[in-house]
Write a protein that holds these residues in place. Sequence first.
Motif, short mmCIF file in Angstrom:
data_model
loop_
_atom_site.label_atom_id
_atom_site.label_comp_id
_atom_site.label_asym_id
_atom_site.label_seq_id
_atom_site.Cartn_x
_atom_site.Cartn_y
_atom_site.Cartn_z
N LEU A 42 0.82 -0.99 -0.02
CA LEU A 42 0.11 -0.15 -0.10
C LEU A 42 0.70 1.30 0.02
O LEU A 42 0.32 2.35 -0.39
N SER A 43 2.05 1.15 0.52
CA SER A 43 3.12 2.28 0.58
C SER A 43 3.32 2.70 -0.94
O SER A 43 3.48 3.67 -1.41
N ALA A 76 -6.66 2.64 4.57
CA ALA A 76 -6.13 2.83 5.85
C ALA A 76 -6.92 1.93 6.84
O ALA A 76 -6.12 1.54 7.67
N PHE A 77 -7.98 1.84 6.77
CA PHE A 77 -8.67 1.02 7.59
C PHE A 77 -8.11 -0.47 7.42
O PHE A 77 -7.92 -1.24 8.40
N THR A 78 -8.06 -0.97 6.14
CA THR A 78 -7.50 -2.32 6.09
C THR A 78 -6.11 -2.52 6.80
O THR A 78 -5.74 -3.63 7.37
N LEU A 94 1.07 3.60 15.77
CA LEU A 94 0.93 5.10 15.55
C LEU A 94 2.12 5.30 14.41
O LEU A 94 1.77 6.05 13.57
N LEU A 95 3.28 5.00 14.74
CA LEU A 95 4.22 5.20 13.67
C LEU A 95 4.06 4.68 12.22
O LEU A 95 4.19 5.33 11.20
N TRP A 99 3.41 6.79 8.96
CA TRP A 99 4.31 6.61 7.72
C TRP A 99 3.23 6.52 6.41
O TRP A 99 3.44 7.28 5.62
N PHE A 100 2.20 5.71 6.61
CA PHE A 100 1.28 5.56 5.56
C PHE A 100 0.41 6.75 4.96
O PHE A 100 0.39 7.17 4.12
#
Length: 151
Positions: A42-43, A76-78, A94-95, A99-100
């Motif tokens: 995803l990134s 983002a949820f996935t 959280l990091l 990042w995402f």
Amino acid sequence: SAMEDMGLVSEGIEPVHLEHAHGPGKVAARSVVAGPLLMLALSLHSLLEGLSLGAAKQDQVLHIFIAILAHKGVAAFTLGVAWLPSLPSLRYYLLAMAWFAAVTPAGILIGSGVEGSTVGSVMTALSAGTFLYVGLIETLPGVKSPLLPGR
């Protein structure tokens, strides 16, 4: 279990068993590797989205922005759910989410420097290819698993 012995399952969290496509009764265990692999995929996808948006001509920006906005929340949820079993603390979680969240804006910054150039056109083509690939893989039945039983 073998997965615990290899360090692929977080302490105190049982693997979730999912039905697998290779036949009835066959089961695969979900490991903690799923989160980081999804983050990587995803990134890269988000970076290409940002590059495409940054390199887009003015009349295309709104269309690309709406396309990104339409699915960013679901991605983002996935990703957040996939990371839950693999992170040792809230800080790392959280990091990972920060990042995402930062990858697409970074792509926009990079892409805006090549707007209207050949490199910008290549970035837009790569982004379009990832949109098509992900869209087809995630929506067409039979792509990830066989349509006919026993195959």
